[in-house]
Design an enzyme around this catalytic site. Sequence first.
Site, PDB file in Angstrom:
ATOM      1  N   SER A   1     -36.454 -15.704  35.875  1.00 14.98           N
ATOM      2  CA  SER A   1     -37.534 -14.885  35.309  1.00 14.98           C
ATOM      3  C   SER A   1     -36.977 -13.980  34.225  1.00 14.98           C
ATOM      4  O   SER A   1     -35.815 -13.532  34.299  1.00 14.98           O
ATOM      5  CB  SER A   1     -38.186 -14.031  36.398  1.00 14.98           C
TER       6      SER A   1
ATOM      7  N   TYR B   1     -38.037  -8.574  43.354  1.00 22.38           N
ATOM      8  CA  TYR B   1     -38.240  -9.831  42.628  1.00 22.38           C
ATOM      9  C   TYR B   1     -37.161 -10.019  41.562  1.00 22.38           C
ATOM     10  O   TYR B   1     -36.553 -11.095  41.454  1.00 22.38           O
ATOM     11  CB  TYR B   1     -39.624  -9.821  41.983  1.00 22.38           C
ATOM     12  N   ALA B   2     -36.890  -8.958  40.792  1.00 24.08           N
ATOM     13  CA  ALA B   2     -35.869  -9.046  39.744  1.00 24.08           C
ATOM     14  C   ALA B   2     -34.488  -9.267  40.337  1.00 24.08           C
ATOM     15  O   ALA B   2     -33.663  -9.988  39.767  1.00 24.08           O
ATOM     16  CB  ALA B   2     -35.888  -7.786  38.888  1.00 24.08           C
ATOM     17  N   ALA B   3     -34.218  -8.666  41.504  1.00 24.34           N
ATOM     18  CA  ALA B   3     -32.920  -8.861  42.154  1.00 24.34           C
ATOM     19  C   ALA B   3     -32.745 -10.310  42.579  1.00 24.34           C
ATOM     20  O   ALA B   3     -31.666 -10.905  42.403  1.00 24.34           O
ATOM     21  CB  ALA B   3     -32.796  -7.934  43.359  1.00 24.34           C
TER      22      ALA B   3
ATOM     23  N   LYS C   1     -34.299 -12.976  41.338  1.00 25.86           N
ATOM     24  CA  LYS C   1     -34.186 -13.827  40.155  1.00 25.86           C
ATOM     25  C   LYS C   1     -32.861 -13.604  39.420  1.00 25.86           C
ATOM     26  O   LYS C   1     -32.279 -14.540  38.848  1.00 25.86           O
ATOM     27  CB  LYS C   1     -35.366 -13.566  39.215  1.00 25.86           C
TER      28      LYS C   1
END
Length: 231
Positions: A127, A140-142, A144
């Site tokens: 992402s 979520y960022a972690a 991805k």
Amino acid sequence: MSPRVAVVTGAASGIGAAISAELAEHGWTVAGLDLRPADIPELSVTADISEAAQVREAIGVVRAELGPIEALVTAAGYYEMVPISEITADAWTRMLRVHLGGLRNATCAVLPEMRERRRGAIVAIASELAIGGGEGDAHYAAAKGGIIGFVRSLATEVAADGIRVNAVAPGPTDTPLLAADSPWRAPEYLATLPAGRLCRPDEVAQMVQFLIDESSFCTGEVVSPNSGAVI
């Protein structure tokens, strides 16, 4: 001539469905793995990507029915915006298990065969948020971001075996994962994008197909179709 077999996780909808269709159009025999049946003519297998045993069993079914697996695309996942103070331990763990654990489980299920045959391609869907971050997107960022680290490390490890490993990190994409009231759909956000619109699933799929079929020397790369949001 033996079919070229590709496995796509998360194939029942959104980006995964678009990737399955794109690969099929380019001559691949596609097997879809998802919690729900995927609309794929060749083979759809239901499995929880976060459960290693289920994934191994599903890959075994694909291999038995379609033949050796030459490509893997991991698109299974989900999205939610939650402030860091409200992310429970269970929510944190589930996000990592589905996205990062799912990539690990699927990769480990197909890698021995790819190594033995000395060819293969793996593409993981990451992402843009793994690159630029976002408010309310920590877990979520972690997850991805972990995918990007995994891809770059694995690419180094298996390059000598003839296996290419890459990631596609799209920006906000027009799929059901983005609710109608999502801030990523707001006109104010879209106006900040140089291209002025969300990414389409078929555009992500085209990038995946390119990495599998056309980029014979490309490995360890992260390509981010994101309407110019992160340049």
